[in-house]
Design a protein around this motif. Structure first.
Motif, short mmCIF file in Angstrom:
data_model
loop_
_atom_site.label_atom_id
_atom_site.label_comp_id
_atom_site.label_asym_id
_atom_site.label_seq_id
_atom_site.Cartn_x
_atom_site.Cartn_y
_atom_site.Cartn_z
N GLN A 13 0.83 -1.20 0.00
CA GLN A 13 0.00 0.00 0.00
C GLN A 13 0.87 1.25 0.00
O GLN A 13 1.99 1.25 0.52
N LEU A 14 0.33 2.32 -0.58
CA LEU A 14 0.96 3.63 -0.52
C LEU A 14 0.26 4.44 0.55
O LEU A 14 -0.97 4.47 0.61
N ALA A 15 1.04 5.09 1.40
CA ALA A 15 0.47 5.80 2.54
C ALA A 15 1.09 7.18 2.71
O ALA A 15 2.28 7.38 2.45
N LYS A 16 0.27 8.12 3.14
CA LYS A 16 0.75 9.43 3.58
C LYS A 16 0.49 9.53 5.07
O LYS A 16 -0.54 9.07 5.56
N TYR A 17 1.41 10.15 5.80
CA TYR A 17 1.26 10.19 7.25
C TYR A 17 1.70 11.54 7.82
O TYR A 17 2.49 12.28 7.22
N THR A 18 1.17 11.82 8.99
CA THR A 18 1.63 12.94 9.81
C THR A 18 1.73 12.42 11.23
O THR A 18 0.79 11.81 11.75
N LYS A 19 2.88 12.67 11.86
CA LYS A 19 3.10 12.22 13.23
C LYS A 19 3.26 13.44 14.13
O LYS A 19 4.03 14.34 13.83
N TYR A 20 2.50 13.45 15.23
CA TYR A 20 2.48 14.59 16.13
C TYR A 20 3.02 14.19 17.50
O TYR A 20 2.48 13.29 18.15
N PRO A 21 4.07 14.84 17.98
CA PRO A 21 4.54 14.57 19.34
C PRO A 21 3.61 15.22 20.35
O PRO A 21 2.92 16.20 20.02
N PRO A 22 3.56 14.71 21.58
CA PRO A 22 2.74 15.38 22.60
C PRO A 22 3.39 16.71 22.98
O PRO A 22 4.57 16.93 22.70
N GLN A 23 2.64 17.58 23.59
CA GLN A 23 3.17 18.88 23.96
C GLN A 23 4.37 18.73 24.90
O GLN A 23 4.30 18.10 25.94
N GLY A 24 5.49 19.31 24.46
CA GLY A 24 6.70 19.24 25.26
C GLY A 24 7.38 17.88 25.26
O GLY A 24 8.30 17.64 26.04
N GLY A 25 6.95 16.98 24.38
CA GLY A 25 7.53 15.64 24.38
C GLY A 25 7.95 15.18 23.00
O GLY A 25 8.17 15.97 22.09
N GLU A 26 8.02 13.86 22.82
CA GLU A 26 8.47 13.25 21.58
C GLU A 26 7.44 12.23 21.11
O GLU A 26 6.79 11.57 21.92
#
Length: 263
Positions: free
Chosen positions: A62-75
């Motif tokens: 599969q082909l995928a697009k992603y966005t990864k968000y760290p928590p506030q002040g974290g990783e």
């Protein structure tokens, strides 16, 4: 971004950025766990959202697009276990497990955080720091397969389906995936065709070559975003599928007689 991966399929990822965006080809079934942060993944018109403490599964090819968000002040941190075809075939033979009714409709799943799965993730921690023992790590990958089958038995028909992609509607697929930065060979494989057949079918539908059509579609999208939406040229090129800004600028000027920054 920092990541640790060994050859047998365990990947630990840690993102320090505010957010991380990208695209990738998923060649093998992937079982994962979000330690902290959240992610959005788009596959085949579907959107999958995962937060910390949640388990995920994506099927192969599969082909995928992603966005990864760290928590506030974290990783942002996650663990992924990659199930390559050789390992799955070995498990299939050893335990006499087979796909009885292949299901091509499931692209991704959010799995319930059952105790067996949580205990398994906890057991992986020593391997993330010492990923050099291939034989031991390979056992952990096989363990993950067996635990998934126990907690989610419906996955058997996906995990042990070893067939290659069948011939699908090329026009519909390309209209949805032309922005992905993959070569023509990959598009041919994912639409169930040889390269020669892909090119022949493509020209019958669009009256031009795949590369020319893909570039034109991307340039049309870029022109719309620049003129109608007021995007910056430095933000547009990756959004529409160009890897390199200079190539995008050259192609845009050739097509429209003006550089994208001056539109």
């Amino acid at each position: 971004m920092a990541s640790l991966k060994n050859k047998t399929g365990i990947l630990y990822s840690c993102y320090h950025k505010k957010s991380s965006e990208g695209e990738h080809f998923i060649p093998n079934h992937t079982f994962g766990y979000v330690i902290s942060g959240s992610s959005e993944t788009f596959i085949g018109g579907q959107k999958f959202i995962f937060g910390d403490g949640e388990f995920r599964f994506f099927r192969r090819n599969q082909l995928a697009k992603y966005t990864k968000y760290p928590p506030q002040g974290g990783e942002y941190k996650s663990i992924s276990i990659i199930f390559d075809q050789d390992t799955l075939k070995s498990v299939s033979a050893e335990y006499d497990l087979h796909s009885l009714k292949p299901d091509g409709n499931i692209l991704g799943l959010k799995l319930e955080p059952k105790r067996l799965l949580l205990n398994y993730i906890e057991s992986l921690k020593p391997y993330l720091d010492n990923a050099n023992d291939k034989s031991l790590t390979n056992l952990k990958v096989k363990e993950a397969i067996l635990i998934l089958l126990q907690t989610n038995p419906e996955l058997k028909n996906i995990l042990f389906d070893f067939t290659e992609p069948g011939k699908i509607d090329l026009e519909a697929y390309m209209n949805e995936h032309y922005k992905f930065n993959v070569d023509i060979n990959r598009f041919a494989y994912l639409t169930g065709r040889s390269l020669a057949t892909f090119k022949r079918d493509f020209e019958k539908i669009y009256g031009t070559s795949p590369n020319r059509w893909i570039q034109q579609k991307r340039l049309e999208d870029a022109h719309y975003l620049l003129k109608e939406k007021g995007w910056k040229s430095s933000d547009v090129y990756m959004e529409v599928g160009f890897k390199d800004f200079s190539h995008f600028s050259f192609a845009f000027k050739k097509a429209y007689g003006i550089t994208p920054s001056k539109l």
